[in-house]
Design a protein around this motif. Structure first.
Motif, PDB file in Angstrom:
ATOM      1  N   ALA A 160     -14.546 -11.488  -6.586  1.00 62.16           N
ATOM      2  CA  ALA A 160     -13.527 -12.141  -7.407  1.00 62.16           C
ATOM      3  C   ALA A 160     -12.211 -11.377  -7.350  1.00 62.16           C
ATOM      4  O   ALA A 160     -11.134 -11.983  -7.255  1.00 62.16           O
ATOM      5  CB  ALA A 160     -14.014 -12.271  -8.851  1.00 62.16           C
ATOM      6  N   ILE A 161     -12.276 -10.050  -7.390  1.00 61.69           N
ATOM      7  CA  ILE A 161     -11.055  -9.231  -7.293  1.00 61.69           C
ATOM      8  C   ILE A 161     -10.402  -9.434  -5.928  1.00 61.69           C
ATOM      9  O   ILE A 161      -9.190  -9.598  -5.826  1.00 61.69           O
ATOM     10  CB  ILE A 161     -11.365  -7.740  -7.540  1.00 61.69           C
ATOM     11  N   THR A 162     -11.206  -9.445  -4.880  1.00 61.21           N
ATOM     12  CA  THR A 162     -10.674  -9.627  -3.533  1.00 61.21           C
ATOM     13  C   THR A 162      -9.988 -10.981  -3.412  1.00 61.21           C
ATOM     14  O   THR A 162      -8.867 -11.079  -2.899  1.00 61.21           O
ATOM     15  CB  THR A 162     -11.797  -9.499  -2.481  1.00 61.21           C
ATOM     16  N   ALA A 177      -4.642 -10.990   2.355  1.00 55.22           N
ATOM     17  CA  ALA A 177      -3.594 -11.241   3.351  1.00 55.22           C
ATOM     18  C   ALA A 177      -2.227 -10.777   2.860  1.00 55.22           C
ATOM     19  O   ALA A 177      -1.368 -10.401   3.668  1.00 55.22           O
ATOM     20  CB  ALA A 177      -3.535 -12.727   3.691  1.00 55.22           C
ATOM     21  N   ARG A 178      -2.020 -10.809   1.552  1.00 61.32           N
ATOM     22  CA  ARG A 178      -0.751 -10.370   0.953  1.00 61.32           C
ATOM     23  C   ARG A 178      -1.028 -10.025  -0.502  1.00 61.32           C
ATOM     24  O   ARG A 178      -0.813 -10.845  -1.391  1.00 61.32           O
ATOM     25  CB  ARG A 178       0.293 -11.467   1.073  1.00 61.32           C
ATOM     26  N   PRO A 179      -1.517  -8.800  -0.758  1.00 61.82           N
ATOM     27  CA  PRO A 179      -1.928  -8.426  -2.115  1.00 61.82           C
ATOM     28  C   PRO A 179      -0.840  -8.674  -3.157  1.00 61.82           C
ATOM     29  O   PRO A 179       0.344  -8.413  -2.915  1.00 61.82           O
ATOM     30  CB  PRO A 179      -2.222  -6.930  -1.993  1.00 61.82           C
ATOM     31  N   THR A 180      -1.286  -9.202  -4.303  1.00 63.83           N
ATOM     32  CA  THR A 180      -0.355  -9.494  -5.384  1.00 63.83           C
ATOM     33  C   THR A 180      -0.969  -9.100  -6.717  1.00 63.83           C
ATOM     34  O   THR A 180      -2.188  -9.152  -6.894  1.00 63.83           O
ATOM     35  CB  THR A 180      -0.014 -11.003  -5.435  1.00 63.83           C
ATOM     36  N   GLY A 181      -0.121  -8.719  -7.646  1.00 60.94           N
ATOM     37  CA  GLY A 181      -0.509  -8.489  -9.022  1.00 60.94           C
ATOM     38  C   GLY A 181      -1.544  -7.403  -9.244  1.00 60.94           C
ATOM     39  O   GLY A 181      -1.827  -6.591  -8.359  1.00 60.94           O
ATOM     40  N   GLU A 182      -2.085  -7.414 -10.453  1.00 60.73           N
ATOM     41  CA  GLU A 182      -3.061  -6.400 -10.846  1.00 60.73           C
ATOM     42  C   GLU A 182      -4.323  -6.469  -9.989  1.00 60.73           C
ATOM     43  O   GLU A 182      -4.862  -5.434  -9.585  1.00 60.73           O
ATOM     44  CB  GLU A 182      -3.432  -6.567 -12.324  1.00 60.73           C
ATOM     45  N   LEU A 188      -6.482  -3.045  -3.436  1.00 55.41           N
ATOM     46  CA  LEU A 188      -5.938  -1.980  -2.593  1.00 55.41           C
ATOM     47  C   LEU A 188      -6.614  -0.648  -2.887  1.00 55.41           C
ATOM     48  O   LEU A 188      -6.941   0.106  -1.966  1.00 55.41           O
ATOM     49  CB  LEU A 188      -4.425  -1.860  -2.791  1.00 55.41           C
ATOM     50  N   ALA A 189      -6.848  -0.357  -4.157  1.00 54.47           N
ATOM     51  CA  ALA A 189      -7.522   0.892  -4.525  1.00 54.47           C
ATOM     52  C   ALA A 189      -8.929   0.927  -3.936  1.00 54.47           C
ATOM     53  O   ALA A 189      -9.361   1.950  -3.391  1.00 54.47           O
ATOM     54  CB  ALA A 189      -7.576   1.038  -6.048  1.00 54.47           C
ATOM     55  N   THR A 220       3.409  -5.709  -3.764  1.00 59.04           N
ATOM     56  CA  THR A 220       2.368  -4.963  -4.472  1.00 59.04           C
ATOM     57  C   THR A 220       1.885  -3.786  -3.632  1.00 59.04           C
ATOM     58  O   THR A 220       1.686  -2.681  -4.150  1.00 59.04           O
ATOM     59  CB  THR A 220       1.187  -5.897  -4.839  1.00 59.04           C
ATOM     60  N   SER A 221       1.720  -4.002  -2.326  1.00 56.14           N
ATOM     61  CA  SER A 221       1.312  -2.904  -1.445  1.00 56.14           C
ATOM     62  C   SER A 221       2.365  -1.818  -1.399  1.00 56.14           C
ATOM     63  O   SER A 221       2.044  -0.624  -1.470  1.00 56.14           O
ATOM     64  CB  SER A 221       1.046  -3.433  -0.024  1.00 56.14           C
ATOM     65  N   VAL A 222       3.625  -2.195  -1.295  1.00 58.62           N
ATOM     66  CA  VAL A 222       4.705  -1.205  -1.247  1.00 58.62           C
ATOM     67  C   VAL A 222       4.750  -0.409  -2.551  1.00 58.62           C
ATOM     68  O   VAL A 222       4.856   0.821  -2.527  1.00 58.62           O
ATOM     69  CB  VAL A 222       6.059  -1.882  -0.954  1.00 58.62           C
ATOM     70  N   GLN A 223       4.622  -1.103  -3.674  1.00 55.37           N
ATOM     71  CA  GLN A 223       4.626  -0.422  -4.974  1.00 55.37           C
ATOM     72  C   GLN A 223       3.457   0.564  -5.072  1.00 55.37           C
ATOM     73  O   GLN A 223       3.636   1.706  -5.502  1.00 55.37           O
ATOM     74  CB  GLN A 223       4.542  -1.447  -6.104  1.00 55.37           C
ATOM     75  N   THR A 224       2.272   0.142  -4.665  1.00 51.67           N
ATOM     76  CA  THR A 224       1.098   1.004  -4.716  1.00 51.67           C
ATOM     77  C   THR A 224       1.267   2.194  -3.783  1.00 51.67           C
ATOM     78  O   THR A 224       0.939   3.333  -4.133  1.00 51.67           O
ATOM     79  CB  THR A 224      -0.171   0.206  -4.363  1.00 51.67           C
ATOM     80  N   SER A 225       1.797   1.950  -2.592  1.00 53.48           N
ATOM     81  CA  SER A 225       2.035   3.033  -1.634  1.00 53.48           C
ATOM     82  C   SER A 225       3.050   4.033  -2.189  1.00 53.48           C
ATOM     83  O   SER A 225       2.885   5.246  -2.034  1.00 53.48           O
ATOM     84  CB  SER A 225       2.507   2.461  -0.299  1.00 53.48           C
TER      85      SER A 225
END
Length: 105
Positions: A11-13, A19-24, A30-31, A87-92
């Motif tokens: 469900a999280i995936t 393909a383009r991670p978004t949001g929480e 990503l984690a 979201t990926s850039v923010q996490t990175s």
């Protein structure tokens, strides 16, 4: 892993959009990817012969874990990560805040 946990991860995936991670949900995905891909990534990176002055470009850097791993080998070089998911850039950025602040990344 229990069936309930597998369903939760699926469900999280799905919500996180691989393909383009978004949001929480994207951040959670990503984690998990950073953690679950660690062994394979470590194996791949073990085949590099690091000098320390490399210029590294990570295209599709996701959560930035690979940049962080490579950073331990780079002393005078520079690392750059790009991703089309905000979201990926923010996490990175969060994962690599110290190296970014130091100008190494």
């Amino acid at each position: 892993m229990t069936n309930t946990e597998k369903e939760r991860q699926k469900a999280i995936t799905t919500a996180g959009n691989p393909a383009r991670p978004t949001g929480e949900a994207g951040q959670q995905m990503l984690a998990r990817m950073n953690e679950s891909h660690a062994a394979l990534t470590a194996w791949g990176l073990s085949h590099f012969h690091w000098r320390g002055d490399e210029t590294v470009l990570d295209i599709g850097c996701g959560g930035g874990a690979n940049l962080h791993r490579m950073s331990t080998h780079i002393t005078t070089g520079h690392l750059t990560g790009v991703d089309y998911s905000a979201t990926s850039v923010q996490t990175s950025h969060q994962t690599n805040a110290d190296d970014i602040a130091a100008g190494k990344m």
